[in-house]
Design an enzyme around this catalytic site. Structure first.
Site, PDB file in Angstrom:
ATOM      1  N   HIS A   1     -15.060  -8.388  39.174  1.00 29.42           N
ATOM      2  CA  HIS A   1     -13.733  -7.786  39.318  1.00 29.42           C
ATOM      3  C   HIS A   1     -12.719  -8.460  38.392  1.00 29.42           C
ATOM      4  O   HIS A   1     -12.438  -9.650  38.538  1.00 29.42           O
ATOM      5  CB  HIS A   1     -13.234  -7.873  40.763  1.00 29.42           C
ATOM      6  CG  HIS A   1     -11.910  -7.202  40.935  1.00 29.42           C
ATOM      7  ND1 HIS A   1     -11.779  -5.842  41.078  1.00 29.42           N
ATOM      8  CD2 HIS A   1     -10.641  -7.696  40.916  1.00 29.42           C
ATOM      9  CE1 HIS A   1     -10.499  -5.529  41.158  1.00 29.42           C
ATOM     10  NE2 HIS A   1      -9.787  -6.642  41.060  1.00 29.42           N
TER      11      HIS A   1
ATOM     12  N   ASN B   1      -6.456   1.963  29.873  1.00 28.57           N
ATOM     13  CA  ASN B   1      -5.109   2.004  30.433  1.00 28.57           C
ATOM     14  C   ASN B   1      -4.832   0.695  31.157  1.00 28.57           C
ATOM     15  O   ASN B   1      -5.689   0.195  31.898  1.00 28.57           O
ATOM     16  CB  ASN B   1      -4.982   3.178  31.410  1.00 28.57           C
ATOM     17  CG  ASN B   1      -5.215   4.514  30.721  1.00 28.57           C
ATOM     18  OD1 ASN B   1      -4.752   4.725  29.609  1.00 28.57           O
ATOM     19  ND2 ASN B   1      -5.944   5.417  31.366  1.00 28.57           N
TER      20      ASN B   1
ATOM     21  N   HIS C   1     -11.598  -0.909  33.007  1.00 30.63           N
ATOM     22  CA  HIS C   1     -12.589   0.109  32.639  1.00 30.63           C
ATOM     23  C   HIS C   1     -12.245   0.682  31.276  1.00 30.63           C
ATOM     24  O   HIS C   1     -11.083   0.926  30.965  1.00 30.63           O
ATOM     25  CB  HIS C   1     -12.700   1.215  33.693  1.00 30.63           C
ATOM     26  CG  HIS C   1     -11.395   1.820  34.103  1.00 30.63           C
ATOM     27  ND1 HIS C   1     -10.519   1.192  34.963  1.00 30.63           N
ATOM     28  CD2 HIS C   1     -10.812   3.001  33.778  1.00 30.63           C
ATOM     29  CE1 HIS C   1      -9.462   1.950  35.148  1.00 30.63           C
ATOM     30  NE2 HIS C   1      -9.603   3.057  34.430  1.00 30.63           N
TER      31      HIS C   1
ATOM     32  N   HIS D   1     -12.682   3.857  29.013  1.00 30.50           N
ATOM     33  CA  HIS D   1     -13.027   5.281  28.936  1.00 30.50           C
ATOM     34  C   HIS D   1     -13.635   5.556  27.565  1.00 30.50           C
ATOM     35  O   HIS D   1     -13.094   5.099  26.548  1.00 30.50           O
ATOM     36  CB  HIS D   1     -11.767   6.159  29.017  1.00 30.50           C
ATOM     37  CG  HIS D   1     -11.010   6.119  30.300  1.00 30.50           C
ATOM     38  ND1 HIS D   1     -11.079   7.115  31.249  1.00 30.50           N
ATOM     39  CD2 HIS D   1     -10.126   5.211  30.791  1.00 30.50           C
ATOM     40  CE1 HIS D   1     -10.270   6.837  32.259  1.00 30.50           C
ATOM     41  NE2 HIS D   1      -9.683   5.692  32.004  1.00 30.50           N
TER      42      HIS D   1
HETATM   43  P1  AMP Z   1      -7.301   5.098  34.853  1.00 35.72           P
HETATM   44  O1  AMP Z   1      -6.100   5.960  34.880  1.00 35.72           O
HETATM   45  O2  AMP Z   1      -7.624   4.578  33.479  1.00 35.72           O
HETATM   46  O3  AMP Z   1      -7.251   3.996  35.888  1.00 35.72           O
HETATM   47  O4  AMP Z   1      -8.507   6.053  35.203  1.00 35.72           O
HETATM   48  C1  AMP Z   1      -9.339   5.942  36.307  1.00 35.72           C
HETATM   49  C2  AMP Z   1     -10.495   6.889  36.090  1.00 35.72           C
HETATM   50  O5  AMP Z   1     -11.458   6.654  37.100  1.00 35.72           O
HETATM   51  C3  AMP Z   1     -10.121   8.379  36.167  1.00 35.72           C
HETATM   52  O6  AMP Z   1     -10.499   9.026  34.955  1.00 35.72           O
HETATM   53  C4  AMP Z   1     -10.913   8.886  37.372  1.00 35.72           C
HETATM   54  O7  AMP Z   1     -11.383  10.200  37.196  1.00 35.72           O
HETATM   55  C5  AMP Z   1     -12.049   7.874  37.444  1.00 35.72           C
HETATM   56  N1  AMP Z   1     -12.639   7.718  38.771  1.00 35.72           N
HETATM   57  C6  AMP Z   1     -11.995   7.468  39.926  1.00 35.72           C
HETATM   58  N2  AMP Z   1     -12.868   7.367  40.941  1.00 35.72           N
HETATM   59  C7  AMP Z   1     -14.101   7.547  40.406  1.00 35.72           C
HETATM   60  C8  AMP Z   1     -15.426   7.564  40.946  1.00 35.72           C
HETATM   61  N3  AMP Z   1     -15.665   7.367  42.250  1.00 35.72           N
HETATM   62  N4  AMP Z   1     -16.459   7.798  40.111  1.00 35.72           N
HETATM   63  C9  AMP Z   1     -16.237   8.010  38.791  1.00 35.72           C
HETATM   64  N5  AMP Z   1     -15.019   7.990  38.225  1.00 35.72           N
HETATM   65  C10 AMP Z   1     -13.960   7.779  39.016  1.00 35.72           C
HETATM   66 ZN    ZN Z   2     -13.175  -4.353  41.268  1.00 35.18          ZN
END
Ligand code: AMP
Ligand code: ZN
Length: 115
Positions: free
Chosen positions: A49, A89, A102, A104
């Site tokens: 984390h 982000n 994360h 993307h």
């Molecule tokens: P961010 O705005 O960069 O924090 O984006 C978070 C991303 O996580 C979004 O594109 C969501 O669609 C994706 N997301 C949220 N929950 C899940 C999940 N359980 N499995 C896969 N993607 C997810």
């Molecule tokens: Zn975490």
């Protein structure tokens, strides 16, 4: 391994919430975004984390580099040949919704849903 019990991506890394997994090793996990912007939209996360990019330290250089290099391998494996976008982000002004670092990676033929 540092985890946050309330963190959805820690739960995905621990296998407590299902995901469409693309790649996994001891350090990182890649899975398909649940709400894709593009024909192929994957997320790469550290298993440990880390709340946001603002919490990285020099000790995380190899980890983040691994995520970047693996992301390009995975897009090739997923058949993406025409290019793709990387997005990270960070924080409220960066519109970070999930508080676990994360990366993307979005690709595939245009048009895309957004981005
Ligand atoms: P961010 O705005 O960069 O924090 O984006 C978070 C991303 O996580 C979004 O594109 C969501 O669609 C994706 N997301 C949220 N929950 C899940 C999940 N359980 N499995 C896969 N993607 C997810
Ligand atoms: Zn975490």
């Amino acid at each position: 391994m540092s985890t946050d019990t309330n963190c959805i991506f820690c739960k995905i890394a621990a296998g407590q919430i299902p995901s469409k997994k693309v790649y996994e090793d001891d350090d990182i996990l890649a899975f398909h975004d649940i709400n894709p912007w593009a024909p192929v939209h994957i997320l790469l996360i550290p298993k440990r984390h880390i709340t946001s990019m603002q919490d990285l330290t020099p000790a995380d250089q190899a980890l983040l580099g691994k995520m970047m290099v693996k992301s390009t391998e995975l897009m090739a494996e997923l058949g993406v040949t025409g290019g793709y976008r990387h997005v990270i982000n960070t924080g409220p002004d960066g519109r970070q919704e999930v508080q676990h670092v994360h990366l993307h990676v979005m690709g595939g033929p245009r048009p895309w849903a957004k981005g």
